[in-house]
Design a protein around this motif. Structure first.
Motif, PDB file in Angstrom:
ATOM      1  N   ARG A  69       0.838  -1.191   0.000  1.00  0.00           N
ATOM      2  CA  ARG A  69       0.000   0.000   0.000  1.00  0.00           C
ATOM      3  C   ARG A  69       0.879   1.250   0.000  1.00  0.00           C
ATOM      4  NH1 ARG A  69      -3.873   1.912   5.001  1.00  0.00           N
ATOM      5  NH2 ARG A  69      -4.906   3.652   3.949  1.00  0.00           N
ATOM      6  N   CYS A  70       0.566   2.205  -0.830  1.00  0.00           N
ATOM      7  CA  CYS A  70       1.291   3.475  -0.896  1.00  0.00           C
ATOM      8  C   CYS A  70       0.410   4.551  -0.252  1.00  0.00           C
ATOM      9  CB  CYS A  70       1.606   3.860  -2.331  1.00  0.00           C
ATOM     10  SG  CYS A  70       2.490   2.595  -3.264  1.00  0.00           S
ATOM     11  N   ILE A  71       0.929   5.192   0.793  1.00  0.00           N
ATOM     12  CA  ILE A  71       0.141   6.180   1.533  1.00  0.00           C
ATOM     13  C   ILE A  71       0.841   7.531   1.482  1.00  0.00           C
ATOM     14  CG2 ILE A  71      -0.991   6.709   3.712  1.00  0.00           C
ATOM     15  CD1 ILE A  71      -0.555   3.815   4.547  1.00  0.00           C
ATOM     16  N   SER A  72       0.191   8.504   0.876  1.00  0.00           N
ATOM     17  CA  SER A  72       0.723   9.869   0.834  1.00  0.00           C
ATOM     18  C   SER A  72       0.368  10.600   2.121  1.00  0.00           C
ATOM     19  CB  SER A  72       0.137  10.608  -0.367  1.00  0.00           C
ATOM     20  OG  SER A  72       0.228  12.007  -0.195  1.00  0.00           O
ATOM     21  N   TYR A  73       1.184  11.584   2.486  1.00  0.00           N
ATOM     22  CA  TYR A  73       0.873  12.365   3.687  1.00  0.00           C
ATOM     23  C   TYR A  73      -0.401  13.189   3.520  1.00  0.00           C
ATOM     24  CZ  TYR A  73       2.398  16.935   1.873  1.00  0.00           C
ATOM     25  OH  TYR A  73       2.506  18.119   1.168  1.00  0.00           O
ATOM     26  N   GLN A  84       2.650  15.156  12.142  1.00  0.00           N
ATOM     27  CA  GLN A  84       3.085  16.262  12.984  1.00  0.00           C
ATOM     28  C   GLN A  84       4.577  16.551  12.847  1.00  0.00           C
ATOM     29  OE1 GLN A  84       1.967  14.883  16.859  1.00  0.00           O
ATOM     30  NE2 GLN A  84      -0.221  14.856  16.396  1.00  0.00           N
ATOM     31  N   CYS A  85       5.303  15.720  12.118  1.00  0.00           N
ATOM     32  CA  CYS A  85       6.755  15.885  11.953  1.00  0.00           C
ATOM     33  C   CYS A  85       7.041  16.571  10.619  1.00  0.00           C
ATOM     34  CB  CYS A  85       7.455  14.531  11.993  1.00  0.00           C
ATOM     35  SG  CYS A  85       7.139  13.569  13.498  1.00  0.00           S
ATOM     36  N   ALA A  86       7.758  17.675  10.673  1.00  0.00           N
ATOM     37  CA  ALA A  86       8.058  18.424   9.449  1.00  0.00           C
ATOM     38  C   ALA A  86       8.829  17.583   8.444  1.00  0.00           C
ATOM     39  CB  ALA A  86       8.846  19.685   9.798  1.00  0.00           C
ATOM     40  N   ASP A  87       9.685  16.680   8.944  1.00  0.00           N
ATOM     41  CA  ASP A  87      10.497  15.849   8.058  1.00  0.00           C
ATOM     42  C   ASP A  87       9.920  14.450   7.867  1.00  0.00           C
ATOM     43  OD1 ASP A  87      10.946  14.953  10.616  1.00  0.00           O
ATOM     44  OD2 ASP A  87      13.127  14.779  10.412  1.00  0.00           O
ATOM     45  N   GLY A  88       8.648  14.277   8.168  1.00  0.00           N
ATOM     46  CA  GLY A  88       8.003  12.989   7.947  1.00  0.00           C
ATOM     47  C   GLY A  88       7.990  12.632   6.467  1.00  0.00           C
ATOM     48  N   PRO A  89       8.073  11.352   6.121  1.00  0.00           N
ATOM     49  CA  PRO A  89       8.106  10.936   4.715  1.00  0.00           C
ATOM     50  C   PRO A  89       6.844  11.368   3.959  1.00  0.00           C
ATOM     51  CG  PRO A  89       8.713   9.127   6.161  1.00  0.00           C
ATOM     52  CD  PRO A  89       8.174  10.212   7.043  1.00  0.00           C
ATOM     53  N   PRO A  90       6.992  11.932   2.767  1.00  0.00           N
ATOM     54  CA  PRO A  90       5.812  12.289   1.960  1.00  0.00           C
ATOM     55  C   PRO A  90       4.996  11.066   1.558  1.00  0.00           C
ATOM     56  CG  PRO A  90       7.757  13.450   1.176  1.00  0.00           C
ATOM     57  CD  PRO A  90       8.240  12.404   2.146  1.00  0.00           C
ATOM     58  N   VAL A  91       5.684   9.933   1.386  1.00  0.00           N
ATOM     59  CA  VAL A  91       5.012   8.694   0.987  1.00  0.00           C
ATOM     60  C   VAL A  91       5.522   7.547   1.844  1.00  0.00           C
ATOM     61  CG1 VAL A  91       4.610   7.023  -0.869  1.00  0.00           C
ATOM     62  CG2 VAL A  91       4.721   9.463  -1.396  1.00  0.00           C
ATOM     63  N   LEU A  92       4.604   6.712   2.305  1.00  0.00           N
ATOM     64  CA  LEU A  92       4.950   5.508   3.049  1.00  0.00           C
ATOM     65  C   LEU A  92       4.504   4.288   2.255  1.00  0.00           C
ATOM     66  CD1 LEU A  92       3.778   6.433   6.674  1.00  0.00           C
ATOM     67  CD2 LEU A  92       6.153   6.251   5.879  1.00  0.00           C
ATOM     68  N   PHE A  93       5.289   3.228   2.334  1.00  0.00           N
ATOM     69  CA  PHE A  93       4.931   1.946   1.744  1.00  0.00           C
ATOM     70  C   PHE A  93       4.682   0.969   2.894  1.00  0.00           C
ATOM     71  CE2 PHE A  93       7.849   4.104  -1.154  1.00  0.00           C
ATOM     72  CZ  PHE A  93       7.149   4.073  -2.349  1.00  0.00           C
ATOM     73  N   THR A  94       3.541   0.302   2.861  1.00  0.00           N
ATOM     74  CA  THR A  94       3.237  -0.662   3.918  1.00  0.00           C
ATOM     75  C   THR A  94       2.797  -1.986   3.307  1.00  0.00           C
ATOM     76  OG1 THR A  94       0.879  -0.105   4.152  1.00  0.00           O
ATOM     77  CG2 THR A  94       2.454   1.212   5.414  1.00  0.00           C
ATOM     78  N   GLY A 186      -0.279  -6.817  11.786  1.00  0.00           N
ATOM     79  CA  GLY A 186       0.727  -5.772  11.712  1.00  0.00           C
ATOM     80  C   GLY A 186       1.356  -5.807  10.338  1.00  0.00           C
ATOM     81  N   GLY A 187       2.643  -5.586  10.253  1.00  0.00           N
ATOM     82  CA  GLY A 187       3.299  -5.662   8.958  1.00  0.00           C
ATOM     83  C   GLY A 187       4.550  -4.817   8.886  1.00  0.00           C
ATOM     84  N   TYR A 188       4.988  -4.604   7.637  1.00  0.00           N
ATOM     85  CA  TYR A 188       6.202  -3.852   7.362  1.00  0.00           C
ATOM     86  C   TYR A 188       5.857  -2.443   6.899  1.00  0.00           C
ATOM     87  CZ  TYR A 188       8.352  -8.486   7.289  1.00  0.00           C
ATOM     88  OH  TYR A 188       8.772  -9.749   7.618  1.00  0.00           O
ATOM     89  N   LEU A 189       6.724  -1.506   7.249  1.00  0.00           N
ATOM     90  CA  LEU A 189       6.540  -0.112   6.843  1.00  0.00           C
ATOM     91  C   LEU A 189       7.888   0.454   6.435  1.00  0.00           C
ATOM     92  CD1 LEU A 189       4.485   2.666   8.577  1.00  0.00           C
ATOM     93  CD2 LEU A 189       6.921   3.035   8.161  1.00  0.00           C
TER      94      LEU A 189
END
Length: 358
Positions: A69-73, A84-94, A186-189
């Motif tokens: 799954r691709c999740i955009s911020y 809430q984190c300024a440097d959080g990833p724009p995209v996460l893969f789970t 759960g899973g991988y991120l």
């Protein structure tokens, strides 16, 4: 995803561009506007290159085929902590059955060179907070990380493995044997696309994800240097709660924890009850004047169950009597009593006696 693929653009820059232009698609609409915005000319010229669009399309196709799954911020399902984190990833893969809102998130980290004391602390801590149905976050590494996650899986708790590489591989390879169980609950991120190798710099980036995901980071064991201290420092910088288990002053693998406590970057905790009390997460129905668990946890080891039952009925007993009553050796009794003490269920008394605290 296309924007993130452009060399020279980090997470902060990516978000700033999207915020300025209103949407990801708007960023690519006009190269002239990009150049006028103050962006370096060489970077502005790269945005329209078709190779990045093709790369993003290929990445999405691969993710779809592999159940990633691709999740955009910008998506509703993006974890609130990282938002809430300024440097959080724009995209996460789970990959797996990750449900970020299924319970309170707790990051548990520590040294790869775990001691027996660290293992006992880690397992007892996870069992002690199990009644609140937490989501355990860690880095899937050797030592404390995998111990925390394996304990969580054994209790049916959701756990998230934050990886320092693409989700087309599992590192370390020795932990592939836990993959099936992890994916079920759960899973991988990861923030890294396929093909990304587990290089040293990627672990540092991974650590900020571990720190940012949850409101609390717990350091079980850590030397004077290492990724655990980096994660704790990042969590402290994000204004999250940081906790550390102390050890003996001579324990090399506890010096990092002592350092965090000494610098007032982490709160000292001795058991799960103290952690739950500090976070305000005590299970309903407990004594409001006490931070100790009031009910016997359901997932105790056989020796722990026997010892807990005896102490609960008698109040206090001598170590030798407890060992004889349970039909186990004194050393086995001490190991189980230590775990019960870390859960806040028993307390050691002078003269090798133990009393019930639950």
């Amino acid at each position: 995803m296309r924007l993130q693929a452009v060399p020279g653009i980090g997470p902060v820059g990516c978000k700033q561009l999207i915020e300025r232009f209103g949407s990801p698609s708007a960023v690519f609409a006009d190269k002239g506007i990009l150049a006028e915005s103050g962006l370096r000319p060489d970077l502005a010229g790269r945005y329209g290159e078709e190779q990045y669009l093709r790369w993003a399309e290929d990445e999405l196709e691969f993710a779809t085929k592999r159940g990633i799954r691709c999740i955009s911020y910008l998506d509703p399902g993006y974890p609130a902590g990282l938002l809430q984190c300024a440097d959080g990833p724009p995209v996460l893969f789970t990959r797996g059955a990750i449900r970020f809102d299924a319970g309170p998130l707790v990051s548990v980290v520590g040294t790869r060179g775990m001691t027996e004391y660290g293992r006992q602390c880690c397992e007892a801590f996870i069992r002690g907070i199990a009644p609140i149905n937490p989501i355990i976050i860690s880095g899937y590494a050797y030592g404390i990380d995998i111990t925390a996650q394996r304990t969580a899986m054994s209790l049916g708790l959701q756990t998230i493995a934050c990886m320092a590489h693409g989700l087309d591989r599992v590192y370390p390879a020795a932990h592939r044997r836990y993959e099936g169980e992890l994916l079920e609950n759960g899973g991988y991120l990861s923030e890294f696309p396929r093909g990304t190798l587990p290089e040293p710099g990627h672990f540092l980036r991974r650590n900020r994800v571990i720190a940012g995901l949850s409101p609390a980071t717990v350091v079980i064991e850590s030397g004077e240097r290492g990724g655990s201290l980096v994660t704790a420092g990042l969590a402290f910088g994000y204004n999250r709660e940081v906790f550390a288990f102390p050890g003996r002053v001579t324990d090399m693998q506890s010096r990092g924890c002592h350092q965090l406590i000494r610098q007032q970057k982490a709160q000292l905790i001795q058991d799960a009850g103290e952690f739950l009390h500090a976070m305000g997460w005590e299970p309903e129905g407990g004594d409001p004047d006490s931070h100790r668990p009031t009910r016997l946890p359901e997932h105790l080891e056989p020796n722990e169950q026997s010892l807990a039952r005896i102490l609960r009925e008698s109040g206090s007993r001598h170590l030798d009597d407890l060992a004889i009553s349970c039909g186990i050796s004194v050393s086995e009794a001490l190991t189980s009593l230590f775990s019960l003490e870390m859960m806040g269920l028993v307390r050691a008394l002078p003269g090798k006696c133990f009393c019930w605290e639950g």
